[in-house]
Design a protein around this motif. Structure first.
Motif, PDB file in Angstrom:
ATOM      1  N   ILE A  17      42.607 -20.165  10.235  1.00  0.00           N
ATOM      2  CA  ILE A  17      41.240 -19.871   9.777  1.00  0.00           C
ATOM      3  C   ILE A  17      40.209 -20.666  10.574  1.00  0.00           C
ATOM      4  CG2 ILE A  17      39.682 -20.199   7.800  1.00  0.00           C
ATOM      5  CD1 ILE A  17      42.139 -19.419   5.999  1.00  0.00           C
ATOM      6  N   ASP A  36      40.890 -31.669  15.006  1.00  0.00           N
ATOM      7  CA  ASP A  36      42.206 -31.408  14.408  1.00  0.00           C
ATOM      8  C   ASP A  36      43.157 -32.547  14.779  1.00  0.00           C
ATOM      9  OD1 ASP A  36      43.505 -28.384  13.398  1.00  0.00           O
ATOM     10  OD2 ASP A  36      44.876 -30.067  13.754  1.00  0.00           O
ATOM     11  N   ASP A  61      42.378 -37.476  12.316  1.00  0.00           N
ATOM     12  CA  ASP A  61      43.115 -37.350  11.058  1.00  0.00           C
ATOM     13  C   ASP A  61      42.040 -37.432   9.974  1.00  0.00           C
ATOM     14  OD1 ASP A  61      44.542 -37.634   8.737  1.00  0.00           O
ATOM     15  OD2 ASP A  61      46.065 -38.944   9.628  1.00  0.00           O
ATOM     16  N   ASN A  88      37.628 -27.824   6.757  1.00  0.00           N
ATOM     17  CA  ASN A  88      38.638 -26.787   6.522  1.00  0.00           C
ATOM     18  C   ASN A  88      40.077 -27.300   6.581  1.00  0.00           C
ATOM     19  OD1 ASN A  88      39.833 -23.912   7.056  1.00  0.00           O
ATOM     20  ND2 ASN A  88      40.217 -25.000   8.981  1.00  0.00           N
ATOM     21  N   TYR A 154      48.184 -29.307  -4.605  1.00  0.00           N
ATOM     22  CA  TYR A 154      47.287 -28.470  -3.794  1.00  0.00           C
ATOM     23  C   TYR A 154      46.138 -27.926  -4.651  1.00  0.00           C
ATOM     24  CZ  TYR A 154      45.869 -24.660  -0.628  1.00  0.00           C
ATOM     25  OH  TYR A 154      45.156 -23.801   0.183  1.00  0.00           O
ATOM     26  N   LYS A 158      42.130 -28.710  -4.495  1.00  0.00           N
ATOM     27  CA  LYS A 158      41.161 -27.636  -4.223  1.00  0.00           C
ATOM     28  C   LYS A 158      40.137 -27.515  -5.357  1.00  0.00           C
ATOM     29  CE  LYS A 158      42.768 -26.235  -0.209  1.00  0.00           C
ATOM     30  NZ  LYS A 158      41.965 -26.379   1.018  1.00  0.00           N
ATOM     31  N   GLY A 185      41.896 -16.023  -0.375  1.00  0.00           N
ATOM     32  CA  GLY A 185      43.153 -15.591  -1.001  1.00  0.00           C
ATOM     33  C   GLY A 185      44.265 -15.789   0.013  1.00  0.00           C
ATOM     34  N   ILE A 187      46.225 -15.265   3.229  1.00  0.00           N
ATOM     35  CA  ILE A 187      45.759 -14.853   4.558  1.00  0.00           C
ATOM     36  C   ILE A 187      46.937 -14.798   5.524  1.00  0.00           C
ATOM     37  CG2 ILE A 187      44.110 -15.413   6.414  1.00  0.00           C
ATOM     38  CD1 ILE A 187      42.839 -14.805   3.612  1.00  0.00           C
TER      39      ILE A 187
HETATM   40  N1  LIG Z   1      46.249 -19.270   4.776  1.00  0.00           N
HETATM   41  C1  LIG Z   1      46.042 -19.003   3.507  1.00  0.00           C
HETATM   42  O1  LIG Z   1      46.630 -18.076   2.928  1.00  0.00           O
HETATM   43  C2  LIG Z   1      45.043 -19.836   2.728  1.00  0.00           C
HETATM   44  C3  LIG Z   1      44.765 -19.490   1.403  1.00  0.00           C
HETATM   45  C4  LIG Z   1      43.844 -20.235   0.678  1.00  0.00           C
HETATM   46  C5  LIG Z   1      43.209 -21.313   1.268  1.00  0.00           C
HETATM   47  N2  LIG Z   1      43.502 -21.644   2.557  1.00  0.00           N
HETATM   48  C6  LIG Z   1      42.809 -22.815   3.107  1.00  0.00           C
HETATM   49  O2  LIG Z   1      42.223 -22.475   4.349  1.00  0.00           O
HETATM   50  C7  LIG Z   1      42.203 -23.620   5.194  1.00  0.00           C
HETATM   51  C8  LIG Z   1      42.838 -23.313   6.537  1.00  0.00           C
HETATM   52  O3  LIG Z   1      44.153 -22.835   6.328  1.00  0.00           O
HETATM   53  P1  LIG Z   1      45.019 -22.129   7.461  1.00  0.00           P
HETATM   54  O4  LIG Z   1      45.764 -21.047   6.807  1.00  0.00           O
HETATM   55  O5  LIG Z   1      44.179 -21.846   8.639  1.00  0.00           O
HETATM   56  O6  LIG Z   1      46.047 -23.308   7.741  1.00  0.00           O
HETATM   57  P2  LIG Z   1      46.712 -23.820   9.091  1.00  0.00           P
HETATM   58  O7  LIG Z   1      47.881 -24.635   8.683  1.00  0.00           O
HETATM   59  O8  LIG Z   1      46.888 -22.697  10.071  1.00  0.00           O
HETATM   60  O9  LIG Z   1      45.561 -24.801   9.655  1.00  0.00           O
HETATM   61  C9  LIG Z   1      45.299 -26.051   9.085  1.00  0.00           C
HETATM   62  C10 LIG Z   1      44.922 -27.000  10.214  1.00  0.00           C
HETATM   63  O10 LIG Z   1      44.607 -28.272   9.645  1.00  0.00           O
HETATM   64  C11 LIG Z   1      45.152 -29.268  10.488  1.00  0.00           C
HETATM   65  N3  LIG Z   1      45.377 -30.495   9.722  1.00  0.00           N
HETATM   66  C12 LIG Z   1      46.289 -30.709   8.733  1.00  0.00           C
HETATM   67  N4  LIG Z   1      46.226 -31.975   8.315  1.00  0.00           N
HETATM   68  C13 LIG Z   1      45.247 -32.580   9.047  1.00  0.00           C
HETATM   69  C14 LIG Z   1      44.720 -33.886   9.084  1.00  0.00           C
HETATM   70  N5  LIG Z   1      45.177 -34.866   8.265  1.00  0.00           N
HETATM   71  N6  LIG Z   1      43.723 -34.152   9.948  1.00  0.00           N
HETATM   72  C15 LIG Z   1      43.252 -33.197  10.786  1.00  0.00           C
HETATM   73  N7  LIG Z   1      43.734 -31.942  10.815  1.00  0.00           N
HETATM   74  C16 LIG Z   1      44.717 -31.643   9.950  1.00  0.00           C
HETATM   75  C17 LIG Z   1      46.450 -28.685  11.022  1.00  0.00           C
HETATM   76  O11 LIG Z   1      46.851 -29.345  12.211  1.00  0.00           O
HETATM   77  C18 LIG Z   1      46.066 -27.223  11.217  1.00  0.00           C
HETATM   78  O12 LIG Z   1      45.612 -26.985  12.542  1.00  0.00           O
HETATM   79  C19 LIG Z   1      42.885 -24.730   4.410  1.00  0.00           C
HETATM   80  O13 LIG Z   1      41.915 -25.499   3.738  1.00  0.00           O
HETATM   81  C20 LIG Z   1      43.738 -23.968   3.417  1.00  0.00           C
HETATM   82  O14 LIG Z   1      44.042 -24.734   2.266  1.00  0.00           O
HETATM   83  C21 LIG Z   1      44.399 -20.935   3.308  1.00  0.00           C
END
Ligand SMILES: NC(=O)c1ccc[n+]([C@@H]2O[C@H](COP(=O)([O-])OP(=O)(O)OC[C@H]3O[C@@H](n4cnc5c(N)ncnc54)[C@H](O)[C@@H]3O)[C@@H](O)[C@H]2O)c1
Length: 247
Positions: A17, A36, A61, A88, A154, A158, A185, A187
């Motif tokens: 995302i 990241d 981090d 994010n 989690y 959130k 939702g 994704i």
């Molecule tokens: N994918 C889904 O279905 C979904 C659903 C609801 C909410 N979300 C939320 O959307 C957001 C993005 O999710 P995504 O699906 O793209 O996930 P993803 O795992 O593809 O991306 C998350 C990114 O965060 C980075 N990250 C993790 N811990 C970190 C830290 N301590 N410091 C810096 N970077 C860190 C990871 O390296 C990764 O690149 C998140 O907040 C997730 O909770 C995702």
């Protein structure tokens, strides 16, 4: 272009995302900071630069305060200001409470809630110093509003992000700083591709639209909240969930 001349920091921008949002923001005229923990963020920034956009990568981090301070400092050194933060970055955890170790609980809360607080805090300090307003979009989830068995840590994190967003939204509204959350939702991210197809189908069945969302669909909602199109919106959560939470 909706973000012409703006500078945006996106945490977790190496992931699904965050990466989609970084590209859309860049296409809309923003200079973007790919923040990241994963060094794959450097590749994301390189690809954007190759395509003619302004982008830098900063390894952070999000749960480490000094990393966030340096992130905002480097952003201002490079682009002169900070206009938009998309907080994010997050990790997932599905452990039921009776199996969830204190260590995993703390790690999930540290990244998913404290990490958002720290990014918001230092973005706010910079935006207040600039005195020209700003926009924060926090990454929440449907599970900040709707419970699901197993999302103990989690979902708690959130839900915290949702209330943090409301609190900051009302507190800084009179300074011209808007703070909202996006609640995706399920994704289509790399994680979904490794799940067995029957597991994915179960998640799809919970979304009345009948499919997984795409990262680009979340990015468009974040762009809306980050742009002047959302100029009267603060302290709220935008569900982008194919109808999941409306059931
Ligand atoms: N994918 C889904 O279905 C979904 C659903 C609801 C909410 N979300 C939320 O959307 C957001 C993005 O999710 P995504 O699906 O793209 O996930 P993803 O795992 O593809 O991306 C998350 C990114 O965060 C980075 N990250 C993790 N811990 C970190 C830290 N301590 N410091 C810096 N970077 C860190 C990871 O390296 C990764 O690149 C998140 O907040 C997730 O909770 C995702």
């Amino acid at each position: 272009m909706k973000l012409s001349g703006k500078t945006a920091v996106i945490t977790g921008a190496a992931g699904g995302i965050g990466q989609a949002t970084a590209r859309l923001f860049a296409q809309e005229g923003a200079s973007v900071v790919i923040a990241d923990f994963s060094e794959a963020g450097q590749e994301v920034a390189n690809r954007l630069k190759e395509d003619g956009y302004q982008a830098i990568y900063e390894k952070v981090d999000v749960k480490v305060e000094e990393d966030i301070q340096k992130l905002i400092e480097r952003t201002v050194q490079t682009y002169g200001k900070l206009d938009i933060l998309f907080a994010n970055a997050a990790v997932t955890n599905d452990d039921p409470a009776d199996e969830l170790s204190l260590e995993k609980w703390r790690r999930t809360l540290d990244v998913n809630l404290t990490g958002v607080f720290l990014a918001d805090k230092y973005a706010l300090i910079q935006m207040l110093k600039q005195g020209t307003g700003g926009v924060i979009v926090n990454g929440a989830s449907i599970h900040g509003h709707a419970a699901k068995a197993g999302v103990t840590a989690y979902g708690s994190a959130k839900a915290g992000v949702v209330m943090l967003t409301q609190t900051l939204g009302i507190q800084y509204a009179n300074k011209g700083i808007r703070v909202n959350a996006v609640c995706p939702g399920y994704i289509e991210t790399p994680l979904m591709k490794v799940l067995p197809s029957e597991e994915v189908q179960k998640l799809i069945d919970l979304q009345p639209i009948g499919r997984l969302g795409r990262p680009e669909e979340i990015a468009k909602a974040v762009l809306f909240l980050a742009s002047d199109d959302a100029s009267f919106i603060t302290g709220t959560s935008l569900m982008v969930d194919g109808g999941y939470t409306a059931r």
